[in-house]
Design a protein around this motif. Sequence first.
Motif, PDB file in Angstrom:
ATOM      1  N   GLU A  35       0.812  -1.218   0.000  1.00 14.23           N
ATOM      2  CA  GLU A  35       0.000   0.000   0.000  1.00 14.23           C
ATOM      3  C   GLU A  35       0.847   1.271   0.000  1.00 14.23           C
ATOM      4  OE1 GLU A  35      -2.440  -0.685   3.445  1.00 14.23           O
ATOM      5  OE2 GLU A  35      -3.949  -1.693   2.224  1.00 14.23           O
ATOM      6  N   ILE A  36       2.148   1.132   0.258  1.00 11.96           N
ATOM      7  CA  ILE A  36       3.039   2.288   0.337  1.00 11.96           C
ATOM      8  C   ILE A  36       4.244   1.989  -0.561  1.00 11.96           C
ATOM      9  CG2 ILE A  36       4.409   3.748   1.864  1.00 11.96           C
ATOM     10  CD1 ILE A  36       2.667   2.722   4.189  1.00 11.96           C
ATOM     11  N   PRO A  37       4.578   2.871  -1.491  1.00 11.44           N
ATOM     12  CA  PRO A  37       5.654   2.578  -2.449  1.00 11.44           C
ATOM     13  C   PRO A  37       7.066   2.766  -1.883  1.00 11.44           C
ATOM     14  CG  PRO A  37       4.775   4.744  -2.892  1.00 11.44           C
ATOM     15  CD  PRO A  37       3.947   4.162  -1.765  1.00 11.44           C
ATOM     16  N   VAL A  38       7.305   2.239  -0.687  1.00  6.30           N
ATOM     17  CA  VAL A  38       8.601   2.339  -0.034  1.00  6.30           C
ATOM     18  C   VAL A  38       8.914   0.983   0.577  1.00  6.30           C
ATOM     19  CG1 VAL A  38       9.897   3.472   1.832  1.00  6.30           C
ATOM     20  CG2 VAL A  38       8.300   4.806   0.453  1.00  6.30           C
ATOM     21  N   ASN A  39      10.192   0.602   0.570  1.00  3.36           N
ATOM     22  CA  ASN A  39      10.552  -0.698   1.139  1.00  3.36           C
ATOM     23  C   ASN A  39      10.359  -0.698   2.657  1.00  3.36           C
ATOM     24  OD1 ASN A  39      13.286  -0.442   2.623  1.00  3.36           O
ATOM     25  ND2 ASN A  39      13.638   0.657   0.694  1.00  3.36           N
ATOM     26  N   ILE A  40      10.177  -1.885   3.211  1.00  2.00           N
ATOM     27  CA  ILE A  40       9.842  -2.008   4.630  1.00  2.00           C
ATOM     28  C   ILE A  40      10.983  -1.598   5.554  1.00  2.00           C
ATOM     29  CG2 ILE A  40       8.065  -3.747   4.225  1.00  2.00           C
ATOM     30  CD1 ILE A  40      10.142  -5.822   5.294  1.00  2.00           C
ATOM     31  N   TYR A  41      12.224  -1.698   5.081  1.00  2.00           N
ATOM     32  CA  TYR A  41      13.343  -1.286   5.928  1.00  2.00           C
ATOM     33  C   TYR A  41      13.335   0.229   6.098  1.00  2.00           C
ATOM     34  CZ  TYR A  41      17.838  -1.110   8.170  1.00  2.00           C
ATOM     35  OH  TYR A  41      18.832  -0.883   9.085  1.00  2.00           O
ATOM     36  N   ASP A  42      13.226   0.954   4.990  1.00  2.00           N
ATOM     37  CA  ASP A  42      13.224   2.413   5.080  1.00  2.00           C
ATOM     38  C   ASP A  42      11.944   2.951   5.714  1.00  2.00           C
ATOM     39  OD1 ASP A  42      15.809   2.870   4.149  1.00  2.00           O
ATOM     40  OD2 ASP A  42      15.166   2.735   2.074  1.00  2.00           O
ATOM     41  N   LEU A  43      10.871   2.158   5.674  1.00  2.00           N
ATOM     42  CA  LEU A  43       9.667   2.559   6.401  1.00  2.00           C
ATOM     43  C   LEU A  43       9.864   2.456   7.908  1.00  2.00           C
ATOM     44  CD1 LEU A  43       6.638   1.028   4.447  1.00  2.00           C
ATOM     45  CD2 LEU A  43       7.120   3.444   4.863  1.00  2.00           C
ATOM     46  N   GLY A  44      10.898   1.731   8.335  1.00  2.00           N
ATOM     47  CA  GLY A  44      11.149   1.559   9.765  1.00  2.00           C
ATOM     48  C   GLY A  44      10.404   0.383  10.356  1.00  2.00           C
ATOM     49  N   LEU A  45       9.986  -0.545   9.517  1.00  2.32           N
ATOM     50  CA  LEU A  45       9.238  -1.700  10.011  1.00  2.32           C
ATOM     51  C   LEU A  45      10.134  -2.815  10.542  1.00  2.32           C
ATOM     52  CD1 LEU A  45       6.451  -1.938   7.274  1.00  2.32           C
ATOM     53  CD2 LEU A  45       6.310  -0.895   9.555  1.00  2.32           C
ATOM     54  N   ILE A  46      11.417  -2.793  10.198  1.00  6.23           N
ATOM     55  CA  ILE A  46      12.356  -3.788  10.717  1.00  6.23           C
ATOM     56  C   ILE A  46      12.947  -3.225  12.004  1.00  6.23           C
ATOM     57  CG2 ILE A  46      14.483  -5.091  10.301  1.00  6.23           C
ATOM     58  CD1 ILE A  46      12.135  -5.909   8.461  1.00  6.23           C
ATOM     59  N   TYR A  47      12.620  -3.849  13.115  1.00  7.22           N
ATOM     60  CA  TYR A  47      13.054  -3.354  14.416  1.00  7.22           C
ATOM     61  C   TYR A  47      14.403  -3.954  14.830  1.00  7.22           C
ATOM     62  CZ  TYR A  47       8.430  -1.312  15.397  1.00  7.22           C
ATOM     63  OH  TYR A  47       7.281  -0.558  15.385  1.00  7.22           O
ATOM     64  N   THR A  48      14.601  -5.241  14.591  1.00  2.40           N
ATOM     65  CA  THR A  48      15.825  -5.916  15.010  1.00  2.40           C
ATOM     66  C   THR A  48      16.215  -6.971  13.990  1.00  2.40           C
ATOM     67  OG1 THR A  48      15.252  -5.641  17.349  1.00  2.40           O
ATOM     68  CG2 THR A  48      16.899  -7.308  16.851  1.00  2.40           C
ATOM     69  N   ILE A  49      17.511  -7.040  13.717  1.00  4.53           N
ATOM     70  CA  ILE A  49      18.089  -8.127  12.922  1.00  4.53           C
ATOM     71  C   ILE A  49      19.154  -8.760  13.811  1.00  4.53           C
ATOM     72  CG2 ILE A  49      19.422  -8.762  10.883  1.00  4.53           C
ATOM     73  CD1 ILE A  49      18.223  -6.232   9.515  1.00  4.53           C
ATOM     74  N   ASP A  50      18.868  -9.938  14.316  1.00  4.33           N
ATOM     75  CA  ASP A  50      19.796 -10.634  15.204  1.00  4.33           C
ATOM     76  C   ASP A  50      20.357 -11.834  14.453  1.00  4.33           C
ATOM     77  OD1 ASP A  50      21.107 -11.243  17.713  1.00  4.33           O
ATOM     78  OD2 ASP A  50      19.676 -12.894  17.893  1.00  4.33           O
ATOM     79  N   GLY A 102       5.355   4.303  13.901  1.00  2.00           N
ATOM     80  CA  GLY A 102       4.926   5.666  13.617  1.00  2.00           C
ATOM     81  C   GLY A 102       5.759   6.237  12.488  1.00  2.00           C
ATOM     82  N   MET A 103       5.257   7.274  11.844  1.00  3.37           N
ATOM     83  CA  MET A 103       5.944   7.852  10.690  1.00  3.37           C
ATOM     84  C   MET A 103       7.331   8.391  11.032  1.00  3.37           C
ATOM     85  SD  MET A 103       2.981   9.477   8.250  1.00  3.37           S
ATOM     86  CE  MET A 103       2.922  10.986   9.128  1.00  3.37           C
ATOM     87  N   GLU A 104       7.574   8.702  12.294  1.00  2.00           N
ATOM     88  CA  GLU A 104       8.889   9.182  12.692  1.00  2.00           C
ATOM     89  C   GLU A 104       9.959   8.093  12.586  1.00  2.00           C
ATOM     90  OE1 GLU A 104       7.037   7.330  16.235  1.00  2.00           O
ATOM     91  OE2 GLU A 104       6.298   8.731  14.742  1.00  2.00           O
ATOM     92  N   MET A 105       9.543   6.849  12.398  1.00  2.00           N
ATOM     93  CA  MET A 105      10.476   5.734  12.274  1.00  2.00           C
ATOM     94  C   MET A 105      11.016   5.575  10.847  1.00  2.00           C
ATOM     95  SD  MET A 105       8.467   3.001  14.599  1.00  2.00           S
ATOM     96  CE  MET A 105       8.437   3.095  16.376  1.00  2.00           C
ATOM     97  N   MET A 106      10.456   6.305   9.916  1.00  2.00           N
ATOM     98  CA  MET A 106      10.890   6.206   8.523  1.00  2.00           C
ATOM     99  C   MET A 106      12.241   6.894   8.330  1.00  2.00           C
ATOM    100  SD  MET A 106       7.499   6.826   6.191  1.00  2.00           S
ATOM    101  CE  MET A 106       7.046   8.401   6.865  1.00  2.00           C
ATOM    102  N   SER A 107      13.006   6.391   7.381  1.00  2.00           N
ATOM    103  CA  SER A 107      14.265   7.035   7.018  1.00  2.00           C
ATOM    104  C   SER A 107      13.962   8.333   6.276  1.00  2.00           C
ATOM    105  CB  SER A 107      15.094   6.114   6.118  1.00  2.00           C
ATOM    106  OG  SER A 107      14.471   5.984   4.848  1.00  2.00           O
ATOM    107  N   ASP A 108      14.965   9.179   6.162  1.00  2.00           N
ATOM    108  CA  ASP A 108      14.801  10.418   5.402  1.00  2.00           C
ATOM    109  C   ASP A 108      14.422  10.115   3.950  1.00  2.00           C
ATOM    110  OD1 ASP A 108      15.345  11.975   7.597  1.00  2.00           O
ATOM    111  OD2 ASP A 108      17.445  12.324   7.059  1.00  2.00           O
ATOM    112  N   GLU A 109      14.999   9.045   3.391  1.00  2.00           N
ATOM    113  CA  GLU A 109      14.689   8.667   2.015  1.00  2.00           C
ATOM    114  C   GLU A 109      13.206   8.320   1.862  1.00  2.00           C
ATOM    115  OE1 GLU A 109      17.226   7.349   3.757  1.00  2.00           O
ATOM    116  OE2 GLU A 109      18.987   8.074   2.682  1.00  2.00           O
ATOM    117  N   ALA A 110      12.659   7.592   2.837  1.00  2.00           N
ATOM    118  CA  ALA A 110      11.244   7.222   2.789  1.00  2.00           C
ATOM    119  C   ALA A 110      10.360   8.455   2.902  1.00  2.00           C
ATOM    120  CB  ALA A 110      10.917   6.227   3.902  1.00  2.00           C
TER     121      ALA A 110
END
Length: 117
Positions: A35-50, A102-110
Amino acid sequence: MSDALEGTPLIAPSSTDHPLYEGIVNACRSVFDPEIPVNIYDLGLIYTIDINAESEVRIIMSLTAPGCPVAGEMPGWVADAVAPLPGVKQVDVDLTWEPQWGMEMMSDEARLELGFM
């Protein structure tokens, strides 16, 4: 520090120093919210990569909203993107709702892509 973390609200420390980390980030960037033309990483949806010593990957992620129509599919898309990477032995993707996205979690690119800057 790498800009790969920009926009990402890590809820637990990620394995940023692991040799597989950047490839996993790039794989996550290949997955898009439909629904949003941005990848999930730059949207800030990835919280942790362990990534543990056996190269088993655990990703903790969220979605933009609990009622997201692809809530049941998105973790599988992420696992499917990361699993084929050379060196990755196993991938587990868990959804969390804390902290709430929240939208504040998005990267500047997003933000730029979506016209918020």
